[in-house]
Design a protein around this motif. Structure first.
Motif, PDB file in Angstrom:
ATOM      1  N   UNK A  48       0.841  -1.196   0.000  1.00  0.00           N
ATOM      2  CA  UNK A  48       0.000   0.000   0.000  1.00  0.00           C
ATOM      3  C   UNK A  48       0.876   1.246   0.000  1.00  0.00           C
ATOM      4  N   UNK A  49       0.250   2.392  -0.168  1.00  0.00           N
ATOM      5  CA  UNK A  49       0.974   3.654  -0.065  1.00  0.00           C
ATOM      6  C   UNK A  49       1.654   3.718   1.295  1.00  0.00           C
ATOM      7  N   UNK A  50       2.807   4.296   1.357  1.00  0.00           N
ATOM      8  CA  UNK A  50       3.533   4.359   2.620  1.00  0.00           C
ATOM      9  C   UNK A  50       4.364   3.122   2.863  1.00  0.00           C
ATOM     10  N   UNK A  51       4.448   2.256   1.887  1.00  0.00           N
ATOM     11  CA  UNK A  51       5.266   1.039   1.954  1.00  0.00           C
ATOM     12  C   UNK A  51       4.797   0.035   3.003  1.00  0.00           C
ATOM     13  N   UNK A  52       3.527   0.085   3.367  1.00  0.00           N
ATOM     14  CA  UNK A  52       2.950  -0.916   4.266  1.00  0.00           C
ATOM     15  C   UNK A  52       2.299  -1.998   3.427  1.00  0.00           C
ATOM     16  N   UNK A  53       2.135  -3.160   4.015  1.00  0.00           N
ATOM     17  CA  UNK A  53       1.452  -4.249   3.346  1.00  0.00           C
ATOM     18  C   UNK A  53       0.032  -4.341   3.893  1.00  0.00           C
ATOM     19  N   UNK A  54      -0.908  -4.587   3.016  1.00  0.00           N
ATOM     20  CA  UNK A  54      -2.276  -4.873   3.450  1.00  0.00           C
ATOM     21  C   UNK A  54      -2.261  -6.250   4.115  1.00  0.00           C
ATOM     22  N   UNK A  55      -3.395  -6.662   4.629  1.00  0.00           N
ATOM     23  CA  UNK A  55      -3.513  -7.980   5.251  1.00  0.00           C
ATOM     24  C   UNK A  55      -4.550  -8.790   4.503  1.00  0.00           C
ATOM     25  N   UNK A  56      -4.216 -10.032   4.233  1.00  0.00           N
ATOM     26  CA  UNK A  56      -5.168 -10.995   3.684  1.00  0.00           C
ATOM     27  C   UNK A  56      -5.348 -12.089   4.715  1.00  0.00           C
ATOM     28  N   UNK A  57      -6.577 -12.490   4.923  1.00  0.00           N
ATOM     29  CA  UNK A  57      -6.884 -13.578   5.841  1.00  0.00           C
ATOM     30  C   UNK A  57      -7.783 -14.557   5.105  1.00  0.00           C
ATOM     31  N   UNK A  58      -7.772 -15.804   5.537  1.00  0.00           N
ATOM     32  CA  UNK A  58      -8.576 -16.822   4.866  1.00  0.00           C
ATOM     33  C   UNK A  58      -8.942 -17.919   5.853  1.00  0.00           C
ATOM     34  N   UNK A  59     -10.015 -18.602   5.548  1.00  0.00           N
ATOM     35  CA  UNK A  59     -10.419 -19.741   6.375  1.00  0.00           C
ATOM     36  C   UNK A  59      -9.640 -20.993   6.000  1.00  0.00           C
ATOM     37  N   UNK A  60      -8.870 -20.930   4.906  1.00  0.00           N
ATOM     38  CA  UNK A  60      -8.066 -22.058   4.434  1.00  0.00           C
ATOM     39  C   UNK A  60      -6.646 -21.546   4.171  1.00  0.00           C
ATOM     40  N   UNK A  61      -5.670 -22.146   4.815  1.00  0.00           N
ATOM     41  CA  UNK A  61      -4.280 -21.717   4.704  1.00  0.00           C
ATOM     42  C   UNK A  61      -3.805 -21.679   3.251  1.00  0.00           C
ATOM     43  N   UNK A  62      -4.243 -22.616   2.440  1.00  0.00           N
ATOM     44  CA  UNK A  62      -3.748 -22.718   1.062  1.00  0.00           C
ATOM     45  C   UNK A  62      -4.124 -21.510   0.201  1.00  0.00           C
ATOM     46  N   UNK A  63      -5.032 -20.663   0.659  1.00  0.00           N
ATOM     47  CA  UNK A  63      -5.428 -19.493  -0.107  1.00  0.00           C
ATOM     48  C   UNK A  63      -4.455 -18.315   0.052  1.00  0.00           C
ATOM     49  N   UNK A  64      -3.516 -18.421   0.971  1.00  0.00           N
ATOM     50  CA  UNK A  64      -2.580 -17.321   1.224  1.00  0.00           C
ATOM     51  C   UNK A  64      -1.309 -17.511   0.406  1.00  0.00           C
ATOM     52  N   UNK A  65      -0.966 -16.496  -0.375  1.00  0.00           N
ATOM     53  CA  UNK A  65       0.279 -16.543  -1.151  1.00  0.00           C
ATOM     54  C   UNK A  65       1.490 -16.233  -0.283  1.00  0.00           C
ATOM     55  N   UNK A  66       1.311 -15.325   0.688  1.00  0.00           N
ATOM     56  CA  UNK A  66       2.407 -14.923   1.563  1.00  0.00           C
ATOM     57  C   UNK A  66       1.960 -14.988   3.018  1.00  0.00           C
ATOM     58  N   UNK A  67       1.793 -16.206   3.553  1.00  0.00           N
ATOM     59  CA  UNK A  67       1.328 -16.322   4.937  1.00  0.00           C
ATOM     60  C   UNK A  67       2.370 -15.807   5.927  1.00  0.00           C
ATOM     61  N   UNK A  68       1.877 -15.306   7.051  1.00  0.00           N
ATOM     62  CA  UNK A  68       2.790 -14.931   8.128  1.00  0.00           C
ATOM     63  C   UNK A  68       3.514 -16.189   8.571  1.00  0.00           C
ATOM     64  N   UNK A  69       4.813 -16.068   8.790  1.00  0.00           N
ATOM     65  CA  UNK A  69       5.602 -17.192   9.279  1.00  0.00           C
ATOM     66  C   UNK A  69       5.846 -17.030  10.767  1.00  0.00           C
ATOM     67  N   UNK A  70       6.411 -18.061  11.389  1.00  0.00           N
ATOM     68  CA  UNK A  70       6.642 -18.023  12.839  1.00  0.00           C
ATOM     69  C   UNK A  70       7.451 -16.808  13.283  1.00  0.00           C
ATOM     70  N   UNK A  71       8.317 -16.292  12.424  1.00  0.00           N
ATOM     71  CA  UNK A  71       9.117 -15.114  12.774  1.00  0.00           C
ATOM     72  C   UNK A  71       8.225 -13.925  13.107  1.00  0.00           C
ATOM     73  N   UNK A  72       7.008 -13.899  12.577  1.00  0.00           N
ATOM     74  CA  UNK A  72       6.070 -12.824  12.881  1.00  0.00           C
ATOM     75  C   UNK A  72       5.808 -12.755  14.386  1.00  0.00           C
ATOM     76  N   UNK A  73       5.761 -13.901  15.054  1.00  0.00           N
ATOM     77  CA  UNK A  73       5.509 -13.923  16.496  1.00  0.00           C
ATOM     78  C   UNK A  73       6.577 -13.153  17.269  1.00  0.00           C
TER      79      UNK A  73
END
Length: 161
Positions: free
Chosen positions: A81-106
């Motif tokens: 997005x503008x400002x160099x931030x990333x939007x968020x995508x969420x899904x009820x099925x993991x396979x729908x995410x192209x760039x899922x948050x990884x454990x490092x996010x924690x």
């Protein structure tokens, strides 16, 4: 079909099921109820039984992403997005995410200044931390410890300098 009224009340008993949700309420600071775990749990239940649902939102705040995970969604990065931030995508099925948050996010989550979902009581922080660590999203990645070798503890405050 247009429904008017209080979204927080309407979503509790919404009969229509969704495949895609564009979630665009005011910011978590000015409208925290719309970003709370209970509301997002109700939104999660609006997907069609047996079919996945995607949710897109502009917010990439740690508290918002934590609330989505706690509501049952799998969560990932969305477009830039503008400002160099990333939007968020969420899904009820993991396979729908192209760039899922990884454990490092924690690890980044626990160091953030405002990691808790909106309207979270301080006495719930431990339970939330444990629920985030146990989320099935992390089962899709190797390793168990956080990048610094610790488990997710209380968030550390950043020093202003």
């Amino acid at each position: 079909q247009l429904r008017t009224g209080d979204f927080t009340a309407l979503v509790q008993d919404e009969p229509v099921r969704a495949d895609v949700v564009f979630f665009d309420p005011y910011s978590p600071r000015s409208n925290p109820e719309m970003w709370s775990v209970p509301l997002l749990e109700n939104l999660y239940r609006c997907h069609r039984p047996g079919l996945p649902m995607r949710l897109a939102t502009y917010s990439s705040a740690f508290g918002v992403r934590a609330a989505l995970l706690l509501a049952g969604f799998y969560v990932g990065d969305g477009p830039l997005l503008a400002g160099m931030r990333r939007a968020t995508l969420a899904a009820t099925d993991f396979s729908l995410l192209r760039e899922p948050l990884e454990r490092a996010w924690l690890g980044r989550w626990r160091r953030d200044r405002e990691p808790w979902p909106p309207l979270t009581a301080p006495q719930d922080h431990r339970r939330i931390r444990e629920a985030l660590l146990a989320h099935p999203q992390w089962n899709h990645f190797d390793g168990g410890a956080l990048p610094d070798g610790n488990e997710a503890g209380p968030p550390k405050r950043r020093r202003r300098g």
